[in-house]
Design a protein around this motif. Sequence first.
Motif, PDB file in Angstrom:
ATOM      1  N   ASP A  69       0.865  -1.184   0.000  1.00  0.00           N
ATOM      2  CA  ASP A  69       0.000   0.000   0.000  1.00  0.00           C
ATOM      3  C   ASP A  69       0.899   1.231   0.000  1.00  0.00           C
ATOM      4  O   ASP A  69       1.645   1.461   0.954  1.00  0.00           O
ATOM      5  CB  ASP A  69      -0.879  -0.041   1.253  1.00  0.00           C
ATOM      6  N   THR A  70       0.804   2.036  -1.046  1.00  0.00           N
ATOM      7  CA  THR A  70       1.728   3.165  -1.174  1.00  0.00           C
ATOM      8  C   THR A  70       1.134   4.510  -0.769  1.00  0.00           C
ATOM      9  O   THR A  70       1.780   5.542  -0.940  1.00  0.00           O
ATOM     10  CB  THR A  70       2.270   3.266  -2.613  1.00  0.00           C
ATOM     11  N   HIS A  71      -0.075   4.491  -0.182  1.00  0.00           N
ATOM     12  CA  HIS A  71      -0.604   5.751   0.354  1.00  0.00           C
ATOM     13  C   HIS A  71      -1.708   5.446   1.360  1.00  0.00           C
ATOM     14  O   HIS A  71      -2.814   5.063   0.993  1.00  0.00           O
ATOM     15  CB  HIS A  71      -1.139   6.661  -0.755  1.00  0.00           C
ATOM     16  N   VAL A  72      -1.388   5.643   2.635  1.00  0.00           N
ATOM     17  CA  VAL A  72      -2.354   5.369   3.704  1.00  0.00           C
ATOM     18  C   VAL A  72      -1.981   6.241   4.902  1.00  0.00           C
ATOM     19  O   VAL A  72      -0.805   6.475   5.167  1.00  0.00           O
ATOM     20  CB  VAL A  72      -2.350   3.862   4.051  1.00  0.00           C
ATOM     21  N   HIS A  73      -3.002   6.760   5.615  1.00  0.00           N
ATOM     22  CA  HIS A  73      -2.799   7.689   6.734  1.00  0.00           C
ATOM     23  C   HIS A  73      -3.098   6.978   8.050  1.00  0.00           C
ATOM     24  O   HIS A  73      -4.252   6.655   8.337  1.00  0.00           O
ATOM     25  CB  HIS A  73      -3.735   8.886   6.604  1.00  0.00           C
ATOM     26  N   VAL A 306       4.599   7.330 -17.019  1.00  0.00           N
ATOM     27  CA  VAL A 306       4.650   7.664 -15.600  1.00  0.00           C
ATOM     28  C   VAL A 306       4.302   6.421 -14.785  1.00  0.00           C
ATOM     29  O   VAL A 306       3.270   5.782 -15.013  1.00  0.00           O
ATOM     30  CB  VAL A 306       3.669   8.799 -15.255  1.00  0.00           C
ATOM     31  N   ARG A 307       5.144   6.083 -13.834  1.00  0.00           N
ATOM     32  CA  ARG A 307       4.898   4.920 -12.983  1.00  0.00           C
ATOM     33  C   ARG A 307       3.741   5.209 -12.019  1.00  0.00           C
ATOM     34  O   ARG A 307       3.618   6.321 -11.505  1.00  0.00           O
ATOM     35  CB  ARG A 307       6.142   4.566 -12.184  1.00  0.00           C
ATOM     36  N   PHE A 308       2.917   4.196 -11.742  1.00  0.00           N
ATOM     37  CA  PHE A 308       1.855   4.360 -10.751  1.00  0.00           C
ATOM     38  C   PHE A 308       1.585   3.027 -10.072  1.00  0.00           C
ATOM     39  O   PHE A 308       1.882   1.959 -10.601  1.00  0.00           O
ATOM     40  CB  PHE A 308       0.574   4.914 -11.383  1.00  0.00           C
ATOM     41  N   THR A 309       1.051   3.127  -8.880  1.00  0.00           N
ATOM     42  CA  THR A 309       0.751   1.964  -8.063  1.00  0.00           C
ATOM     43  C   THR A 309      -0.554   2.227  -7.328  1.00  0.00           C
ATOM     44  O   THR A 309      -1.302   3.144  -7.695  1.00  0.00           O
ATOM     45  CB  THR A 309       1.925   1.662  -7.124  1.00  0.00           C
ATOM     46  N   LEU A 310      -0.866   1.445  -6.294  1.00  0.00           N
ATOM     47  CA  LEU A 310      -2.142   1.582  -5.598  1.00  0.00           C
ATOM     48  C   LEU A 310      -1.940   1.992  -4.141  1.00  0.00           C
ATOM     49  O   LEU A 310      -0.980   1.579  -3.494  1.00  0.00           O
ATOM     50  CB  LEU A 310      -2.921   0.272  -5.623  1.00  0.00           C
ATOM     51  N   GLY A 311      -2.893   2.789  -3.635  1.00  0.00           N
ATOM     52  CA  GLY A 311      -2.943   3.126  -2.223  1.00  0.00           C
ATOM     53  C   GLY A 311      -4.386   3.119  -1.753  1.00  0.00           C
ATOM     54  O   GLY A 311      -5.297   3.442  -2.516  1.00  0.00           O
TER      55      GLY A 311
END
Length: 424
Positions: A69-73, A306-311
């Motif tokens: 997970d590349t974006h989580v608070h 552009v590279r991208f992944t999921l969060g």
Amino acid sequence: MEILRAAVFHTPRNPFLAANALAAYADGALAIEDGKVADCGDYSALAKLYPDAAVRDLRGGYLLPGFIDTHVHFPQVRILGGLGYSLPDWLEQLTLPEEARLADAAYASSVATEFVAALAAHGTTTALVFGSHFAPATASLFDAAEQRGLRIFSGLVLSDRQLHTELRQTPDAAYRDSRALIDRYGQARYAVTPRFALSASEAMLSVCQALLRESPASLFTTHINESSWEIEEVSRLFPWASDYLSIYERFDLVGPRSVLAHNVHPRDAELSRLAARDASIAHCPCSNAALGSGIFPMRRHIDANVRFTLGTDVGAGTGFGMLKEGLQAYLMQRVAREPIVLTPAQMLFLATRAGAEALGIENQTGDFEKDKVADYVYLKPDEGSVLAGTLNRAEDCERIIAALFTLADESNIREVGGAGHRLL
């Protein structure tokens, strides 16, 4: 050595770029030794190669690499489910008051424990996490993750304007507290994290620049182009900027170790520069839908290289499930202005190896190649369930993966492994 016998799926290559990127074994085996992948392939072949290995028969279930997970608070875990808000209203009414509560060290510690348990329960073995605006709370996150055995990257969230007063720091205090956390936990685990340009002055962005120069192994993460409201406000605050990305560029914050969340509304020039700097975008489809921010222009990112992944973007998103996030990405791209039909292999890649590449740890994790850390998720359907019936009728491996993304959830996650030990 231990051999886990089950159906095994992973993507050691990028299926957006390469044909036959999916490695799939209907009767597969994952051989683990000293916490690392010793081998992966068909069970019959590995059983002959390693006749003395202990075999755990997990047939009827499915082994995937641990989710990334590349974006989580972390401070937002207790405000999940806040539907019906725009981004500014959600921040003002739910998020910022909750984040202020983490000034209480005991409260922050309990949230951190809850947060890392939720990651593990959903099969996430690695995460790039927005920390807290308070250094002790951010330290509690690092400590909780270490105790659980999760691999996290995080950092103190930096802001000196716009937000509630209790969430602001002076640039000097931000530098001092960030430096202390880097020294304590190591720059390789640290992410320099201004909340977004909206709440970071030029003086605070200069602090970010100094921290990255002093700690080049650290990551950089923040938000960009999430909503039209945000873009307008940032343009007002930085009248010299040609676009949102140029603000971060002026302070040398954009590069191969930069992960910028959302990018729902990029300009073509920004995409070109993101590609040239080899930065990554954390795509958060559930959050983008829940807040009405818009549909991520995936086709434009692909065309621009552009590279991208999921969060998951907890808590603006809808939970910790990376399977859900992959499905939501699929659904939203079907109705995007420039639609894409994501393949099951691409969905799996985005939830695993793509994140490892974005974080610069693709040589450590993200798939089941030899000598990588043995991060894995084992899923098994309940007997008699709709998922079980669907999987029993699936005719090929991609159909199985599609069914897992569509129907499986955390209740189907029976075991999670990280570096050879059980996380769940």
